[in-house]
Design a protein around this motif. Structure first.
Motif, PDB file in Angstrom:
ATOM      1  N   ALA A  96       1.209   4.674  -3.247  1.00 54.25           N
ATOM      2  CA  ALA A  96       0.786   5.635  -2.227  1.00 54.25           C
ATOM      3  C   ALA A  96      -0.036   6.721  -2.885  1.00 54.25           C
ATOM      4  O   ALA A  96       0.509   7.587  -3.579  1.00 54.25           O
ATOM      5  CB  ALA A  96       2.011   6.229  -1.532  1.00 54.25           C
ATOM      6  N   SER A  97      -1.348   6.680  -2.692  1.00 60.41           N
ATOM      7  CA  SER A  97      -2.221   7.552  -3.461  1.00 60.41           C
ATOM      8  C   SER A  97      -3.554   7.748  -2.757  1.00 60.41           C
ATOM      9  O   SER A  97      -3.999   6.890  -1.987  1.00 60.41           O
ATOM     10  CB  SER A  97      -2.459   6.936  -4.845  1.00 60.41           C
ATOM     11  OG  SER A  97      -3.345   7.707  -5.611  1.00 60.41           O
ATOM     12  N   ALA A  98      -4.193   8.878  -3.033  1.00 58.00           N
ATOM     13  CA  ALA A  98      -5.545   9.109  -2.526  1.00 58.00           C
ATOM     14  C   ALA A  98      -6.577   8.379  -3.371  1.00 58.00           C
ATOM     15  O   ALA A  98      -7.700   8.135  -2.918  1.00 58.00           O
ATOM     16  CB  ALA A  98      -5.850  10.610  -2.516  1.00 58.00           C
ATOM     17  N   THR A  99      -6.220   8.036  -4.614  1.00 62.52           N
ATOM     18  CA  THR A  99      -7.127   7.283  -5.469  1.00 62.52           C
ATOM     19  C   THR A  99      -6.507   5.934  -5.794  1.00 62.52           C
ATOM     20  O   THR A  99      -5.308   5.727  -5.617  1.00 62.52           O
ATOM     21  CB  THR A  99      -7.422   8.047  -6.775  1.00 62.52           C
ATOM     22  OG1 THR A  99      -6.193   8.422  -7.398  1.00 62.52           O
ATOM     23  CG2 THR A  99      -8.228   9.290  -6.494  1.00 62.52           C
ATOM     24  N   ARG A 100      -7.310   5.017  -6.278  1.00 65.66           N
ATOM     25  CA  ARG A 100      -6.827   3.669  -6.546  1.00 65.66           C
ATOM     26  C   ARG A 100      -7.701   3.047  -7.621  1.00 65.66           C
ATOM     27  O   ARG A 100      -8.756   3.593  -7.972  1.00 65.66           O
ATOM     28  CB  ARG A 100      -6.865   2.826  -5.270  1.00 65.66           C
ATOM     29  CG  ARG A 100      -8.237   2.770  -4.626  1.00 65.66           C
ATOM     30  CD  ARG A 100      -8.184   2.337  -3.189  1.00 65.66           C
ATOM     31  NE  ARG A 100      -9.523   2.294  -2.595  1.00 65.66           N
ATOM     32  CZ  ARG A 100      -9.755   2.304  -1.295  1.00 65.66           C
ATOM     33  NH1 ARG A 100      -8.735   2.330  -0.454  1.00 65.66           N
ATOM     34  NH2 ARG A 100     -10.986   2.268  -0.823  1.00 65.66           N
ATOM     35  N   ASP A 101      -7.297   1.898  -8.109  1.00 62.83           N
ATOM     36  CA  ASP A 101      -8.073   1.234  -9.162  1.00 62.83           C
ATOM     37  C   ASP A 101      -9.308   0.540  -8.607  1.00 62.83           C
ATOM     38  O   ASP A 101     -10.384   0.622  -9.202  1.00 62.83           O
ATOM     39  CB  ASP A 101      -7.197   0.191  -9.866  1.00 62.83           C
ATOM     40  CG  ASP A 101      -6.245   0.813 -10.874  1.00 62.83           C
ATOM     41  OD1 ASP A 101      -5.976   2.025 -10.776  1.00 62.83           O
ATOM     42  OD2 ASP A 101      -5.767   0.083 -11.769  1.00 62.83           O
ATOM     43  N   VAL A 102      -9.123  -0.182  -7.514  1.00 60.35           N
ATOM     44  CA  VAL A 102     -10.199  -1.000  -6.940  1.00 60.35           C
ATOM     45  C   VAL A 102     -10.115  -0.944  -5.420  1.00 60.35           C
ATOM     46  O   VAL A 102      -9.074  -0.564  -4.868  1.00 60.35           O
ATOM     47  CB  VAL A 102     -10.088  -2.477  -7.408  1.00 60.35           C
ATOM     48  CG1 VAL A 102     -10.330  -2.600  -8.913  1.00 60.35           C
ATOM     49  CG2 VAL A 102      -8.729  -3.062  -7.052  1.00 60.35           C
ATOM     50  N   VAL A 103     -11.182  -1.319  -4.751  1.00 63.82           N
ATOM     51  CA  VAL A 103     -11.158  -1.371  -3.285  1.00 63.82           C
ATOM     52  C   VAL A 103     -10.232  -2.470  -2.807  1.00 63.82           C
ATOM     53  O   VAL A 103      -9.464  -2.305  -1.856  1.00 63.82           O
ATOM     54  CB  VAL A 103     -12.582  -1.573  -2.724  1.00 63.82           C
ATOM     55  CG1 VAL A 103     -12.543  -1.795  -1.215  1.00 63.82           C
ATOM     56  CG2 VAL A 103     -13.457  -0.362  -3.051  1.00 63.82           C
ATOM     57  N   LEU A 151      10.543   1.159  -4.530  1.00 64.59           N
ATOM     58  CA  LEU A 151       9.917   1.970  -5.569  1.00 64.59           C
ATOM     59  C   LEU A 151       8.589   2.461  -5.008  1.00 64.59           C
ATOM     60  O   LEU A 151       7.710   1.659  -4.671  1.00 64.59           O
ATOM     61  CB  LEU A 151       9.687   1.128  -6.827  1.00 64.59           C
ATOM     62  CG  LEU A 151       8.959   1.800  -7.996  1.00 64.59           C
ATOM     63  CD1 LEU A 151       9.767   2.973  -8.549  1.00 64.59           C
ATOM     64  CD2 LEU A 151       8.670   0.783  -9.101  1.00 64.59           C
ATOM     65  N   VAL A 152       8.465   3.764  -4.862  1.00 59.05           N
ATOM     66  CA  VAL A 152       7.226   4.361  -4.340  1.00 59.05           C
ATOM     67  C   VAL A 152       6.550   5.087  -5.487  1.00 59.05           C
ATOM     68  O   VAL A 152       7.175   5.931  -6.151  1.00 59.05           O
ATOM     69  CB  VAL A 152       7.507   5.338  -3.182  1.00 59.05           C
ATOM     70  CG1 VAL A 152       6.190   5.902  -2.633  1.00 59.05           C
ATOM     71  CG2 VAL A 152       8.290   4.645  -2.074  1.00 59.05           C
ATOM     72  N   VAL A 153       5.301   4.749  -5.753  1.00 60.07           N
ATOM     73  CA  VAL A 153       4.587   5.312  -6.901  1.00 60.07           C
ATOM     74  C   VAL A 153       3.238   5.867  -6.461  1.00 60.07           C
ATOM     75  O   VAL A 153       2.668   5.452  -5.453  1.00 60.07           O
ATOM     76  CB  VAL A 153       4.360   4.254  -7.999  1.00 60.07           C
ATOM     77  CG1 VAL A 153       5.680   3.693  -8.493  1.00 60.07           C
ATOM     78  CG2 VAL A 153       3.456   3.124  -7.502  1.00 60.07           C
ATOM     79  N   THR A 154       2.750   6.803  -7.232  1.00 60.81           N
ATOM     80  CA  THR A 154       1.390   7.289  -7.051  1.00 60.81           C
ATOM     81  C   THR A 154       0.746   7.455  -8.412  1.00 60.81           C
ATOM     82  O   THR A 154       1.419   7.736  -9.407  1.00 60.81           O
ATOM     83  CB  THR A 154       1.348   8.626  -6.288  1.00 60.81           C
ATOM     84  OG1 THR A 154      -0.019   9.001  -6.062  1.00 60.81           O
ATOM     85  CG2 THR A 154       2.045   9.740  -7.043  1.00 60.81           C
ATOM     86  N   GLY A 155      -0.541   7.266  -8.442  1.00 61.38           N
ATOM     87  CA  GLY A 155      -1.335   7.545  -9.639  1.00 61.38           C
ATOM     88  C   GLY A 155      -2.617   8.194  -9.163  1.00 61.38           C
ATOM     89  O   GLY A 155      -3.437   7.548  -8.508  1.00 61.38           O
TER      90      GLY A 155
END
Length: 342
Positions: A96-103, A151-155
């Protein structure tokens, strides 16, 4: 809109049972950032202009070869270790994040591949409210019987969307809100608890303001072109929108739950700048001694902000202590979550 749903049955409590965060090692001071940016556009500014305007002295930034998933995986491993769990003990993984690795595909799959788990994996994105939305979505799936442990994560790596070489003062002004950004990751484990847990969730959304700020590249409107990969936004206009929206979601939460500010051990608030946080305190009446202030040394960490704050205080919480989360996100959305340590 109040979105707390008490489902029938014996189990109707879901709590946060482990917390972790992850910060990149590289520190960037506002002085260093100001020198780099003003040199690029040939502009001379008084010393410490960036720091005085934002109240941010430094922030963390990922190094080459580090990504949103990198920070999420680091936080996830710590959270699982603190919970005494193996990756395969989790049957739902939410990135769950505003940024991500890839589309595409969902960054949750990249995180899962690193962890070696086999959970149902998906992404949740809603600007700086992403992590809070991810926790709420995972809670709903556990309550609905679709998952046992999540497990909820953000990066968050918003530093990658900053325009470090503006061509002129106009571009510098347009991207100034992005100079508050800092990178970070966070993770929580969610599962059934016998008492306490997440007691209340509420949200208010004003989507007519979606264009006030954001990163508009990568989707079907602007699939290619570097110009749209930079953060665009007017910090003053964003602040005006949140002030216009007001404090109704907080007022509703207090009226519905019967809780006063003093009933919370900590109040975790999304932080953009120090002046913004001071204005929030002025408008809401939230006691300063309940806040966990991170923005001066870590900047605006997007949706990881609340996770980092929770990790800083979690070890010191006693059973029955309540924490209020207040999320503010572009789009525009405001969100509250009341959690009691079980």
């Amino acid at each position: 809109m109040h979105i707390d749903h008490a489902a029938p049955g014996a189990l109707r409590r879901v709590g946060i049972t482990a917390v972790a965060s992850s910060l990149p090692e590289r520190e960037v001071t506002s002085g260093q950032l100001q020198e780099r940016i003003t040199a690029a556009c040939g502009l001379s500014l008084p010393t410490r202009t960036f720091e005085r305007a934002t109240g941010i002295a430094s922030r963390r930034a990922v190094a080459e070869g580090e990504y949103a998933s990198t920070l999420a995986v680091r936080a996830a491993r710590i959270a699982l270790d603190r919970a005494g769990l193996a990756p395969c003990d989790v049957d739902l993984l939410v990135f769950a994040s505003a940024t991500r690795d890839v589309v595409e595909p969902a960054t949750a799959h990249i995180v899962q591949a690193e962890l070696g788990s086999r959970a149902h994996a998906l992404d949740v994105a809603n600007a700086c409210n992403s992590f809070l939305n991810g926790i709420d979505a995972a809670r709903a799936m556990i309550l609905g019987g679709r998952a046992h442990r999540a497990l909820v994560v953000t990066g968050e790596t918003p530093s990658r969307a900053v325009r470090y070489a503006p061509s002129d003062p106009g571009q510098l002004r347009e991207g100034f809100a992005g100079y508050t950004f800092g990178d970070a990751g966070a993770a929580v484990v969610l599962e059934a608890v016998g008492r306490g847990g997440i007691l209340d969730v509420d949200t208010e959304t004003h989507s007519e303001h979606w264009s006030v700020g954001g990163i508009f590249g990568g989707g079907s409107r602007h699939p290619r072109g570097d110009e749209h990969t930079y953060f665009h936004g007017d910090g003053g206009e964003l602040r005006e929108v949140f002030e216009k929206v007001g404090t109704s979601v907080l007022d509703r939460m207090r009226q519905r739950t019967g809780l006063a500010w003093d009933d919370f051990r900590h109040i975790l608030v999304h932080q953009v700048t120090m002046p913004y946080l001071e204005r929030f305190v002025e408008l809401t009446g939230v006691p300063r001694d309940r806040l966990v202030v991170t923005v001066p040394t870590l900047g605006n960490m997007a949706s990881a902000t609340l996770g980092v704050q929770l990790d800083r205080v979690h070890e010191g919480l006693d059973f029955g202590d309540r924490v209020l989360f207040v999320g503010l996100g572009g789009g525009v959305s405001i969100m509250t979550m009341v959690w009691e340590k079980a």
